[in-house]
Design a protein around this motif. Structure first.
Motif, PDB file in Angstrom:
ATOM      1  N   GLN A 183       0.829  -1.215   0.000  1.00 41.04           N
ATOM      2  CA  GLN A 183       0.000   0.000   0.000  1.00 41.04           C
ATOM      3  C   GLN A 183       0.861   1.262   0.000  1.00 41.04           C
ATOM      4  N   ALA A 184       2.002   1.214   0.664  1.00 42.67           N
ATOM      5  CA  ALA A 184       2.895   2.378   0.685  1.00 42.67           C
ATOM      6  C   ALA A 184       3.410   2.679  -0.723  1.00 42.67           C
ATOM      7  N   ALA A 185       3.832   1.628  -1.428  1.00 40.10           N
ATOM      8  CA  ALA A 185       4.333   1.806  -2.786  1.00 40.10           C
ATOM      9  C   ALA A 185       3.237   2.331  -3.710  1.00 40.10           C
ATOM     10  N   HIS A 187       0.658   4.162  -2.825  1.00 35.35           N
ATOM     11  CA  HIS A 187       0.412   5.557  -2.464  1.00 35.35           C
ATOM     12  C   HIS A 187       1.414   6.478  -3.161  1.00 35.35           C
ATOM     13  N   ILE A 188       2.683   6.098  -3.120  1.00 34.44           N
ATOM     14  CA  ILE A 188       3.727   6.910  -3.739  1.00 34.44           C
ATOM     15  C   ILE A 188       3.555   6.933  -5.256  1.00 34.44           C
ATOM     16  N   HIS A 189       3.264   5.765  -5.836  1.00 36.30           N
ATOM     17  CA  HIS A 189       3.073   5.672  -7.293  1.00 36.30           C
ATOM     18  C   HIS A 189       1.887   6.520  -7.740  1.00 36.30           C
ATOM     19  N   ASP A 190       0.765   6.398  -7.030  1.00 39.14           N
ATOM     20  CA  ASP A 190      -0.438   7.147  -7.409  1.00 39.14           C
ATOM     21  C   ASP A 190      -0.212   8.654  -7.293  1.00 39.14           C
ATOM     22  N   ALA A 191       0.502   9.073  -6.253  1.00 37.99           N
ATOM     23  CA  ALA A 191       0.784  10.503  -6.088  1.00 37.99           C
ATOM     24  C   ALA A 191       1.604  11.020  -7.260  1.00 37.99           C
ATOM     25  N   ASN A 192       2.574  10.226  -7.689  1.00 36.91           N
ATOM     26  CA  ASN A 192       3.404  10.611  -8.828  1.00 36.91           C
ATOM     27  C   ASN A 192       2.591  10.664 -10.116  1.00 36.91           C
ATOM     28  N   GLN A 193       1.727   9.650 -10.317  1.00 36.61           N
ATOM     29  CA  GLN A 193       0.892   9.596 -11.520  1.00 36.61           C
ATOM     30  C   GLN A 193      -0.087  10.760 -11.575  1.00 36.61           C
ATOM     31  N   ASP A 194      -0.552  11.204 -10.401  1.00 36.17           N
ATOM     32  CA  ASP A 194      -1.522  12.304 -10.341  1.00 36.17           C
ATOM     33  C   ASP A 194      -0.861  13.679 -10.403  1.00 36.17           C
TER      34      ASP A 194
END
Length: 234
Positions: A183-185, A187-194
């Motif tokens: 879930q941490a990974a 979260h970081i991936h989604d933040a970058n994609q957004d």
């Protein structure tokens, strides 16, 4: 954060490899099973807090629970327990919301040497951290399964705060708890994609430093804080 000169850099790599540059996106694999999503899948935040507290015993970490109103008292109790005469802390936007700013002022009034990480102070921050008794930061994402705090290091939150002082305190808002690294990974991936800013340095810290390299004997406090306290805050 934007990427500079990406196309020319990748073209240069392709030229040195002696092949055309690949411009098509790699197709993501699809798996029939995904066990990484099953761990603590249906746990509530309270249940994740229980799992974190239980795992703290495994990683030689003290775990405390409190509320926002009682947090300054618990922090003061913990700093005194570590015989903290010098403290360094991150300049975090949550300091005010959690009543930590007033606690830091109280520390100074009680004669404790204190440094709030300040980029304008340059290398002095690290010099202070190296001789500090206690380092204090907030956790940005907390992994219940492994007892890991995740720190998004930035100009107000240097890595040295959690690495160099003799002891370390992580303030863990209960809302930051997730089951595991999966879930941490995400979260970081989604933040970058957004398109949200993502720290260029993310630290994953699991209790005090330790090593079992020599004859498989676990030694705690080899290359960092010798003692760690997690404070879970409602």
């Amino acid at each position: 954060m934007s990427i500079q000169n990406r196309d020319s850099f990748l073209q240069n790599v392709a030229n040195h490899l002696g092949r055309p540059r690949k411009t098509e996106q790699v197709e993501r694999s699809s798996f029939t099973v995904a066990p990484q999503w099953e761990v603590f899948k249906d746990h509530t935040q309270d249940e994740l807090a229980d799992e974190l507290e239980a795992h703290c015993k495994v990683i030689h970490t003290t775990c405390k629970r409190t509320t926002v109103s009682e947090l300054p008292h618990v922090l003061w109790e913990t700093v005194k327990g570590y015989d903290g005469k010098s403290v360094i802390a991150s300049d975090d936007k949550r300091n005010d919301a959690f009543g930590v700013t007033s606690f830091y002022k109280e520390l100074e009034e009680q004669g404790v040497e204190f440094q709030l990480w300040n980029p304008s102070d340059g290398h002095y921050n690290m010099e202070f951290a190296e001789r500090a008794d206690v380092g204090i930061t907030f956790s940005d994402i907390t992994l219940a399964e492994s007892g890991t705090v995740t720190l998004f290091n930035n100009s107000g939150n240097g890595r040295a705060i959690s690495l160099l002082p003799r002891t370390y305190i992580a303030i863990i808002p209960k809302s930051t708890l997730v089951p595991r690294m999966t879930q941490a990974a995400k979260h970081i991936h989604d933040a970058n994609q957004d398109g949200h800013p993502v720290s260029s340095c993310v630290s994953f810290i699991t209790g005090p430093s330790n090593s079992a390299d020599i004859e498989m004997n676990l030694i705690v406090g080899v290359h960092g804080p010798v003692e760690v306290t997690y404070i879970i805050v409602e």
